[in-house]
Design a protein around this motif. Structure first.
Motif, mmCIF file in Angstrom:
data_model
loop_
_atom_site.group_PDB
_atom_site.id
_atom_site.type_symbol
_atom_site.label_atom_id
_atom_site.label_comp_id
_atom_site.label_asym_id
_atom_site.label_seq_id
_atom_site.Cartn_x
_atom_site.Cartn_y
_atom_site.Cartn_z
ATOM 1 N N SER A 539 0.842 -1.190 0.000
ATOM 2 C CA SER A 539 0.000 0.000 0.000
ATOM 3 C C SER A 539 0.872 1.233 0.000
ATOM 4 C CB SER A 539 -0.920 0.032 1.211
ATOM 5 O OG SER A 539 -1.657 1.234 1.239
ATOM 6 N N ARG A 540 0.449 2.249 -0.755
ATOM 7 C CA ARG A 540 1.219 3.494 -0.818
ATOM 8 C C ARG A 540 0.839 4.452 0.300
ATOM 9 N NH1 ARG A 540 -1.242 7.861 -3.723
ATOM 10 N NH2 ARG A 540 -3.377 7.404 -4.298
ATOM 11 N N HIS A 541 -0.421 4.413 0.758
ATOM 12 C CA HIS A 541 -0.855 5.259 1.869
ATOM 13 C C HIS A 541 -1.682 4.406 2.827
ATOM 14 C CE1 HIS A 541 0.683 9.027 0.601
ATOM 15 N NE2 HIS A 541 -0.054 9.114 -0.479
ATOM 16 N N ALA A 575 4.695 4.023 3.551
ATOM 17 C CA ALA A 575 4.404 2.945 2.605
ATOM 18 C C ALA A 575 4.647 1.602 3.286
ATOM 19 C CB ALA A 575 5.274 3.091 1.365
ATOM 20 N N HIS A 576 4.055 0.548 2.700
ATOM 21 C CA HIS A 576 3.996 -0.737 3.372
ATOM 22 C C HIS A 576 4.095 -1.860 2.337
ATOM 23 C CE1 HIS A 576 1.771 -2.747 7.033
ATOM 24 N NE2 HIS A 576 3.019 -3.114 6.922
ATOM 25 N N GLN A 593 8.316 -1.334 6.148
ATOM 26 C CA GLN A 593 7.584 -0.085 6.315
ATOM 27 C C GLN A 593 8.580 1.067 6.198
ATOM 28 O OE1 GLN A 593 5.889 -0.591 10.171
ATOM 29 N NE2 GLN A 593 4.802 -2.449 9.605
ATOM 30 N N ALA A 623 5.996 0.292 -2.978
ATOM 31 C CA ALA A 623 4.937 1.205 -2.556
ATOM 32 C C ALA A 623 5.556 2.549 -2.237
ATOM 33 C CB ALA A 623 4.209 0.653 -1.336
ATOM 34 N N SER A 624 4.996 3.601 -2.796
ATOM 35 C CA SER A 624 5.505 4.947 -2.575
ATOM 36 C C SER A 624 4.340 5.907 -2.606
ATOM 37 C CB SER A 624 6.534 5.318 -3.657
ATOM 38 O OG SER A 624 5.893 5.464 -4.911
ATOM 39 N N THR A 628 1.403 2.045 -6.094
ATOM 40 C CA THR A 628 1.723 0.728 -5.546
ATOM 41 C C THR A 628 1.830 -0.248 -6.709
ATOM 42 O OG1 THR A 628 0.557 1.138 -3.474
ATOM 43 C CG2 THR A 628 0.959 -1.145 -4.057
#
Length: 692
Positions: A539-541, A575-576, A593, A623-624, A628
């Motif tokens: 995930s990006r956010h 990001a994750h 993370q 992810a950024s 994603t």
């Protein structure tokens, strides 16, 4: 050169070679520019997003281009008409055509950049190599495949620089006027081109001081800038016509001034503390390394030195433009500031070209010695192959990451949201920008393609009272419609799926009932996976959520721990990236993370954390703030590019058996949600009696 020639014969031979080189220059420049344009346009079109944009601004530009509307400040009065022209092309849907403008602009930027470097170095491999390094850089390429203004901005920057360098080399008033005209036009695309002014003044003043002192030349420059500024009058005239999309509509002189001065974003200008600014400056090296790699950066640093010594006027222009853009962008407190760094990446590519050309000369000189002068030619050819090879690495590394050619998720999600509501519904939106991304996709389908044109959209706040009036009923009384003012009929009203904080604000005024397009839960999906299944999540956010609260979260926690994940709470910032295996022990999976960029790369056969499983296929998860992406065996299989993306691989073959997305509010898979307003809370709402 033949060592037996006399001094006079050698001088004459050099003159003949110089004349022959000058006669070949236009042909070589044309070959360089056209080759770069064709090659990069092909790659950008292959990776172009096929329809509605994934992010709010992208989909918004697709709307305003088609209806000749007015977007957010500063209005982009050049970009919008150009995009409108592209919508007339007979290819695919209207959204794709606007995306195509970005691809063409990006290819033009690369071609013009190559010509600018050629003007400084007269080295074909170095010019092409540096331009292609910029072309395949991740951030620039990501903007070349969606509807955005950044690639057109880069094209204008490269055009102005190339024309100024050519004017310095050849003279001629028409080149100077052309550079001024290009700069004036660029003001209508992106206001950040103002940051080029210090460099322009330096270069023009050191090249021909009369251009800055003679009244006639000053009048010419002022006239060009005035004509460029006049583009913004088009916004005022169009706003007075009240187009169907007009954001913060500049239809009065005070509004136009507020609009043009960027008052909407003024609080974000130079808003960072010195410590925050220092952190961003320190991180810029990491940003640059992610775009180019260490060796090209080293070549760029060499180019700064060598071009500074031999081309100090041109270097002054580049340094001032680079510094102005860098300091402004790093002090600009917005989430997507990384895209404002593209001009600095372009300028650094010029320095890379200078460094590569210097290395080419060193290699040729070191090997050009009797009795085997051909060694120099062989060594130069070998270095040319190395330069070309340098450009293949970012092409291979970034192609799958930036590839949007199969990304129909924004269109599908927007259509799903519309399908959840009846034709005559009212969609009540939160203030900017909680639902911003999804709103623009809905507006595109509605205003451009005519899907559910009777559906009304109102913004929640003081202005929604102009559309909705509260009926008289008890706070918890169930109703199915709300009266709409000025229309004389009742319409069902809905609220989009928003963040928990915004939802709680809505719930102070309305009683909400969720309406979902899916009932499948994340916990149920994970529990159904066979043992050994490899699960990649990114995930990006990511939204913050505690998976130990509530029945749904308890089920999710159990399922996640069954994949080898250990965290009870996932953070709500940055990001994750997660890679786990069904049946693994908790705490053995890969968990990454990071505040800005989370990235994991596993080659075929590498162990997945300490799960005891090796990956059967190459996996890259990134992810950024921008996107994603999950890439498996060279193919981008991200299903959504927003929220949490989930991909399941077969343990033996590595085949992708399932892709899905979910959010951390509903934990429903592949779901679109709206809330039906079933009642108004009279104790908090300001209601008007509409039943008299």
């Amino acid at each position: 050169m033949n060592p037996h020639l006399s001094t006079e014969e050698r001088r004459e031979t050099r003159l003949q070679e110089a004349r022959a080189g000058q006669s070949r220059e236009p042909a070589l420049a044309a070959l360089l520019g056209s080759s770069l344009f064709a090659l990069t346009l092909f790659a950008y079109c292959r990776t172009l997003q096929p329809s509605v944009g994934d992010f709010g601004d992208s989909a918004k530009f697709q709307v305003v281009a088609n209806v000749l509307g007015i977007p957010h400040a500063t209005g982009y009065p050049l970009y919008v008409p150009l995009a409108k022209l592209f919508t007339l092309l007979p290819v695919r849907d209207a959204a794709f055509r606007v995306n195509l403008l970005s691809a063409v602009s990006a290819a033009a930027a690369v071609a013009l950049l190559g010509l600018a470097i050629w003007g400084l170095t007269h080295n074909l491999p170095a010019s092409a190599g540096a331009a292609l390094l910029f072309a395949w850089s991740r951030t620039f390429w990501s903007q070349a495949v969606i509807a955005e203004v950044y690639t057109l901005n880069a094209a204008f920057l490269a055009l102005v620089i190339a024309l100024l360098f050519l004017w310095r080399a050849r003279g001629g008033q028409w080149l100077y006027v052309g550079a001024l005209a290009a700069y004036a036009l660029s003001l209508g695309n992106h206001a950040s081109t103002i940051l080029l002014i210090p460099g322009l003044l330096w270069f023009i003043g050191t090249t021909d001081r009369k251009k800055l002192t003679q009244p006639r030349n000053l009048a010419l420059a002022a006239g060009a800038l005035a004509l460029g500024a006049c583009q913004y009058l088009l916004l005022f005239l169009r706003a007075r016509q009240h187009p169907s999309f007009c954001e913060t509509c500049p239809d009065t002189v005070p509004r136009l001034w507020w609009y043009l001065t960027g008052a909407q974003f003024r609080s974000s200008f130079f808003a960072l503390s010195w410590q925050e600014l220092g952190n961003r400056v320190a991180h810029y090296w990491n940003f640059l390394a992610a775009e180019y790699g260490l060796f090209p950066i080293s070549a760029g640093l060499l180019g700064i030195v060598t071009l500074g010594a031999s081309r100090w006027r041109e270097s002054g222009l580049l340094v001032l433009a680079f510094t102005a853009n860098l300091l402004f962008t790093l002090s600009y407190d917005i989430a997507d500031f990384i895209f404002f760094l593209i001009p600095t990446y372009l300028i650094f590519a010029v320095w890379i070209g200078g460094g590569l050309a210097t290395i080419t000369r060193w290699v040729a000189h070191a090997w050009r010695r009797p009795p085997h002068p051909a060694y120099g030619l062989v060594a130069t050819g070998g270095w040319t192959l190395v330069t070309i090879g340098l450009t293949l690495w970012p092409l291979r590394a970034n192609y799958d990451i930036v590839d949007e050619s199969n990304n129909y998720a924004p269109r599908e999600e927007s259509a799903a949201i519309l399908n959840l509501m009846p034709e005559d519904a009212v969609l009540v939106l939160p203030p900017c920008c909680d639902f911003y991304n999804r709103t623009m996709g809905i507006l595109y389908l509605q205003q451009v393609e005519g899907v559910k044109p009777d559906l009304a959209i109102a913004e929640f706040g003081a202005e929604e009272a102009d559309l909705l009036a509260c009926p008289f009923f008890l706070p918890q009384e169930e109703v199915t419609t709300l009266p709409a003012k000025n229309e004389g009929k009742a319409r069902p009203a809905y609220v989009p799926h928003v963040s928990p904080d915004v939802k709680s604000t809505f719930e102070k005024y309305f009683v909400l009932r969720p309406v979902d397009s899916s009932t499948r839960t994340l916990a149920g999906l994970l529990d159904e996976l066979p043992p050994g299944s490899i699960v990649v999540i990114g995930s990006r956010h990511p939204a913050s959520f505690a998976v130990d609260q509530g029945n749904t979260q308890q089920g999710v926690q159990t399922a996640l721990r069954g994949l080898g994940f250990a965290e009870v709470r996932w953070p709500g910032a940055g990001a994750h990236v997660l890679i786990g295996v069904r049946g693994a022990e908790p705490g053995t999976a890969v968990e990454i993370q990071h505040p800005a960029l989370a990235q994991a790369r596993l080659e075929k056969g590498q162990p997945i954390g300490t799960t005891g499983t090796r990956t059967p296929a190459p996996i890259q998860a990134l992810a950024s703030a921008g996107d994603t992406d999950i890439v498996v065996d060279g193919k981008n299989v991200s299903p959504h590019h927003r929220d949490y993306n989930l991909v399941v691989l077969a343990p033996e073959s590595g085949d992708v058996v399932l892709t899905a997305h979910f959010d951390t509010d509903t934990f429903l898979v592949n779901n679109a949600r709206v809330y039906h307003i079933t009642a108004v809370r009279l104790e908090t709402a300001s209601c008007t009696d509409t039943h008299d």
